[in-house]
Motif scaffolding. Structure first.
Motif, PDB file in Angstrom:
ATOM      1  N   ASN A  73       0.873  -1.166   0.000  1.00 23.44           N
ATOM      2  CA  ASN A  73       0.000   0.000   0.000  1.00 23.44           C
ATOM      3  C   ASN A  73       0.913   1.220   0.000  1.00 23.44           C
ATOM      4  O   ASN A  73       1.583   1.510   1.000  1.00 23.44           O
ATOM      5  CB  ASN A  73      -0.901  -0.011   1.236  1.00 23.44           C
ATOM      6  N   ILE A  74       0.996   1.904  -1.108  1.00 28.11           N
ATOM      7  CA  ILE A  74       1.957   2.993  -1.285  1.00 28.11           C
ATOM      8  C   ILE A  74       1.760   4.094  -0.258  1.00 28.11           C
ATOM      9  O   ILE A  74       2.705   4.792   0.119  1.00 28.11           O
ATOM     10  CB  ILE A  74       1.879   3.565  -2.725  1.00 28.11           C
ATOM     11  N   LYS A  75       0.525   4.236   0.242  1.00 28.86           N
ATOM     12  CA  LYS A  75       0.247   5.268   1.239  1.00 28.86           C
ATOM     13  C   LYS A  75       1.095   5.056   2.491  1.00 28.86           C
ATOM     14  O   LYS A  75       1.632   6.011   3.058  1.00 28.86           O
ATOM     15  CB  LYS A  75      -1.243   5.255   1.594  1.00 28.86           C
ATOM     16  N   PHE A  76       1.239   3.801   2.893  1.00 28.78           N
ATOM     17  CA  PHE A  76       2.009   3.526   4.105  1.00 28.78           C
ATOM     18  C   PHE A  76       3.510   3.638   3.858  1.00 28.78           C
ATOM     19  O   PHE A  76       4.263   3.949   4.777  1.00 28.78           O
ATOM     20  CB  PHE A  76       1.645   2.148   4.661  1.00 28.78           C
ATOM     21  N   LEU A  77       3.958   3.409   2.631  1.00 24.88           N
ATOM     22  CA  LEU A  77       5.358   3.682   2.312  1.00 24.88           C
ATOM     23  C   LEU A  77       5.638   5.171   2.442  1.00 24.88           C
ATOM     24  O   LEU A  77       6.678   5.570   2.982  1.00 24.88           O
ATOM     25  CB  LEU A  77       5.687   3.204   0.897  1.00 24.88           C
ATOM     26  N   ASN A  78       4.702   5.999   1.999  1.00 23.63           N
ATOM     27  CA  ASN A  78       4.858   7.449   2.151  1.00 23.63           C
ATOM     28  C   ASN A  78       4.851   7.857   3.625  1.00 23.63           C
ATOM     29  O   ASN A  78       5.599   8.743   4.036  1.00 23.63           O
ATOM     30  CB  ASN A  78       3.746   8.176   1.390  1.00 23.63           C
ATOM     31  N   PHE A  79       3.992   7.204   4.419  1.00 23.85           N
ATOM     32  CA  PHE A  79       3.979   7.473   5.863  1.00 23.85           C
ATOM     33  C   PHE A  79       5.330   7.144   6.486  1.00 23.85           C
ATOM     34  O   PHE A  79       5.832   7.875   7.356  1.00 23.85           O
ATOM     35  CB  PHE A  79       2.887   6.650   6.553  1.00 23.85           C
ATOM     36  N   LYS A  80       5.939   6.048   6.033  1.00 28.38           N
ATOM     37  CA  LYS A  80       7.242   5.657   6.560  1.00 28.38           C
ATOM     38  C   LYS A  80       8.318   6.677   6.187  1.00 28.38           C
ATOM     39  O   LYS A  80       9.212   6.979   6.992  1.00 28.38           O
ATOM     40  CB  LYS A  80       7.625   4.261   6.060  1.00 28.38           C
ATOM     41  N   ILE A  81       8.231   7.187   4.981  1.00 29.63           N
ATOM     42  CA  ILE A  81       9.189   8.204   4.550  1.00 29.63           C
ATOM     43  C   ILE A  81       9.051   9.459   5.411  1.00 29.63           C
ATOM     44  O   ILE A  81      10.050  10.047   5.843  1.00 29.63           O
ATOM     45  CB  ILE A  81       8.977   8.548   3.059  1.00 29.63           C
ATOM     46  N   ILE A  82       7.818   9.861   5.692  1.00 27.55           N
ATOM     47  CA  ILE A  82       7.579  11.034   6.544  1.00 27.55           C
ATOM     48  C   ILE A  82       8.097  10.776   7.946  1.00 27.55           C
ATOM     49  O   ILE A  82       8.776  11.638   8.549  1.00 27.55           O
ATOM     50  CB  ILE A  82       6.074  11.376   6.582  1.00 27.55           C
ATOM     51  N   LEU A  83       7.815   9.591   8.500  1.00 21.83           N
ATOM     52  CA  LEU A  83       8.268   9.255   9.853  1.00 21.83           C
ATOM     53  C   LEU A  83       9.784   9.283   9.942  1.00 21.83           C
ATOM     54  O   LEU A  83      10.348   9.885  10.875  1.00 21.83           O
ATOM     55  CB  LEU A  83       7.743   7.873  10.243  1.00 21.83           C
ATOM     56  N   VAL A  84      10.468   8.630   9.004  1.00 24.10           N
ATOM     57  CA  VAL A  84      11.929   8.593   9.037  1.00 24.10           C
ATOM     58  C   VAL A  84      12.510   9.997   8.883  1.00 24.10           C
ATOM     59  O   VAL A  84      13.497  10.346   9.543  1.00 24.10           O
ATOM     60  CB  VAL A  84      12.463   7.650   7.942  1.00 24.10           C
ATOM     61  N   SER A  85      11.893  10.811   8.043  1.00 25.67           N
ATOM     62  CA  SER A  85      12.368  12.199   7.866  1.00 25.67           C
ATOM     63  C   SER A  85      12.262  12.977   9.173  1.00 25.67           C
ATOM     64  O   SER A  85      13.191  13.716   9.547  1.00 25.67           O
ATOM     65  CB  SER A  85      11.552  12.898   6.771  1.00 25.67           C
ATOM     66  N   ILE A  86      11.152  12.801   9.894  1.00 24.21           N
ATOM     67  CA  ILE A  86      10.977  13.468  11.181  1.00 24.21           C
ATOM     68  C   ILE A  86      12.012  12.984  12.184  1.00 24.21           C
ATOM     69  O   ILE A  86      12.621  13.777  12.920  1.00 24.21           O
ATOM     70  CB  ILE A  86       9.552  13.241  11.720  1.00 24.21           C
ATOM     71  N   LEU A  87      12.237  11.671  12.226  1.00 24.05           N
ATOM     72  CA  LEU A  87      13.214  11.108  13.159  1.00 24.05           C
ATOM     73  C   LEU A  87      14.614  11.633  12.872  1.00 24.05           C
ATOM     74  O   LEU A  87      15.383  11.919  13.804  1.00 24.05           O
ATOM     75  CB  LEU A  87      13.196   9.578  13.075  1.00 24.05           C
TER      76      LEU A  87
END
Length: 235
Positions: free
Chosen positions: A169-183
């Motif tokens: 689900n590409i939406k959750f891949l994008n969520f992961k990218i946002i999370l890692v960027s914040i971290l």
């Protein structure tokens, strides 16, 4: 793909095991004081995600909470190693010679080893500055290795995301990218301050800020694996 099913299964446990163990330690040390033979170890009341009233190690190192924390971290380390090796297999099935494969495995497994070493030495007290520095370096190494591995992994999947349409689900891949960027941003801003010895910086008491950051950051790190569970579709 069997590896995808295994990653999906392992990832949820990488989130559940540390989340439950750490918060169980917190509940025990703040609510069940009679379990602790040394009454100096108990904490009266705190919600450290907000008030920073205690560090993770402060809640996990006394007896009996370390009986929960240490085995949970050893299990988490083992699951992390399995997770990164399975992701290596997945990547190779889509892009056999991807340039980030070795880096993902190196940093991922190194983070698991650092977590194991940190857990082993948790609660062992030596009044030695070199030992204290060693523990601080190990904990920072776990954070850095983990975030670098996560960053390389999401970058790798994003690089051939079109091949993954059937599987994720590409939406959750994008969520992961946002999370890692914040971290990454939080780490760049906060690690130089948090890693300072003592709790004073330019006249400010950083004790409670350090503790709250520790709890919230750890939650952010393991949330990566919760997103992994939702990202992969059921086969």
């Amino acid at each position: 793909m069997d590896q995808i099913n295994k990653v999906k299964s392992i990832s949820i446990w990488i989130f559940i095991v540390p989340f439950i163990s750490i918060n169980t330690c917190l509940i025990l040390i703040t609510q069940f004081h009679d379990l602790f033979p040394n009454k100096e170890d108990v904490i009266l009341s705190t919600f450290p995600y907000l008030d920073g009233g205690a560090s993770i190690s402060r809640t996990a190192r006394p007896y009996p909470t370390w009986l929960i924390f240490k085995p949970a971290m050893f299990l988490t380390s083992y699951l992390l190693i399995k997770y990164w090796l399975l992701n290596k297999d997945i990547i190779q099935s889509f892009s056999a010679n991807h340039k980030y494969i070795n880096k993902i495995v190196f940093f991922g497994i190194s983070s698991a080893i650092a977590l194991t070493v940190h857990s082993i030495f948790l609660g062992i007290k030596f009044d030695n500055d070199l030992y204290k520095l060693f523990r601080r370096v190990i904990m920072l190494s776990f954070i850095i290795f983990e975030i670098v591995a996560q960053a390389y992994l999401v970058a790798t999947f994003y690089s051939f995301r079109n091949k993954l349409n059937r599987y994720i689900n590409i939406k959750f891949l994008n969520f992961k990218i946002i999370l890692v960027s914040i971290l990454i941003i939080v780490a760049i801003v906060c690690i130089p301050i948090v890693s300072l010895p003592g709790n004073n910086f330019m006249g400010l008491n950083l004790k409670f800020l350090k503790h709250a950051l520790e709890w919230d950051y750890f939650l952010g790190v393991i949330s990566f694996y919760l997103l992994t569970f939702f990202m992969w579709k059921k086969n």
